[in-house]
Motif scaffolding. Sequence first.
Motif, PDB file in Angstrom:
ATOM      1  N   ASP A   1       0.879  -1.169   0.000  1.00  0.00           N
ATOM      2  CA  ASP A   1       0.000   0.000   0.000  1.00  0.00           C
ATOM      3  C   ASP A   1       0.911   1.211   0.000  1.00  0.00           C
ATOM      4  N   MET A   2       1.035   1.876  -1.158  1.00  0.00           N
ATOM      5  CA  MET A   2       1.955   3.001  -1.313  1.00  0.00           C
ATOM      6  C   MET A   2       1.283   4.300  -0.916  1.00  0.00           C
ATOM      7  N   GLY A   3       1.841   4.961   0.086  1.00  0.00           N
ATOM      8  CA  GLY A   3       1.228   6.182   0.578  1.00  0.00           C
ATOM      9  C   GLY A   3      -0.003   5.819   1.384  1.00  0.00           C
TER      10      GLY A   3
ATOM     11  N   ASP B   1       9.625   7.033   1.649  1.00  0.00           N
ATOM     12  CA  ASP B   1       9.232   8.070   0.711  1.00  0.00           C
ATOM     13  C   ASP B   1       9.136   7.424  -0.668  1.00  0.00           C
ATOM     14  N   ILE B   2       7.923   7.318  -1.211  1.00  0.00           N
ATOM     15  CA  ILE B   2       7.777   6.623  -2.492  1.00  0.00           C
ATOM     16  C   ILE B   2       8.571   7.311  -3.600  1.00  0.00           C
ATOM     17  N   SER B   3       8.881   8.592  -3.434  1.00  0.00           N
ATOM     18  CA  SER B   3       9.688   9.321  -4.425  1.00  0.00           C
ATOM     19  C   SER B   3      11.066   8.705  -4.602  1.00  0.00           C
ATOM     20  N   ASP B   4      11.537   7.988  -3.572  1.00  0.00           N
ATOM     21  CA  ASP B   4      12.862   7.359  -3.658  1.00  0.00           C
ATOM     22  C   ASP B   4      12.912   6.297  -4.754  1.00  0.00           C
ATOM     23  N   ALA B   5      11.771   5.668  -5.036  1.00  0.00           N
ATOM     24  CA  ALA B   5      11.685   4.623  -6.057  1.00  0.00           C
ATOM     25  C   ALA B   5      12.737   3.543  -5.839  1.00  0.00           C
TER      26      ALA B   5
END
Length: 188
Positions: free
Chosen positions: A32-34, A82-86
């Motif tokens: 579950d992302m975010g 942080d999903i931005s990290d990918a």
Amino acid sequence: MSADLNQKYGLNPAHSEVVSACELVSPGDALDMGCSNGRNALYLAQRGFKVTAVDVNPGALGQLQSIISQEGMDAITPRLYDISDAELDADYDFIACTVTLMFIHPSRVDAVLADMQQRTRAGGYNLIVCAMDSPDYPCPMNFPFTFEPGQLSAAYEGWELLKYNEDLGTMHNGARLQFATMLARKPA
């Protein structure tokens, strides 16, 4: 375990697209992302998924951890991420990313989508719901990122699109905007 933990703890119900995806997706390892305070993670766990719930907000994760502790659940693992990290570090059968991408920097979206695809097991699923900005329906909210028409489906070329639309929808705060909604299956 109570039939609806979201209601019990005063959370919004699970996203309607997560609910409908569960009609097609068999329980397995889910991300579950975010996740915020866990409305989708709790729903998935109650349906037999083993859920990793990630968010950048420690307060929201603390709220989710409190529910997990009170319920004695072991099917959800909350993680600060942080999903931005990918840089996901595990593989999943189902990755849900609902109303999350529009809060990250536009320069990171392609990397996040590529990372999600790479970390989805063969035959696994990605669910994405994200705001759009189009000439017909300019986005009324000042999100850092919005999809353009056709952008999300193009990013999943080669996957089976089980559901794809770019329909008008309503945010939980009542704002009307266009959303790209996709449930895609990775080739087995």
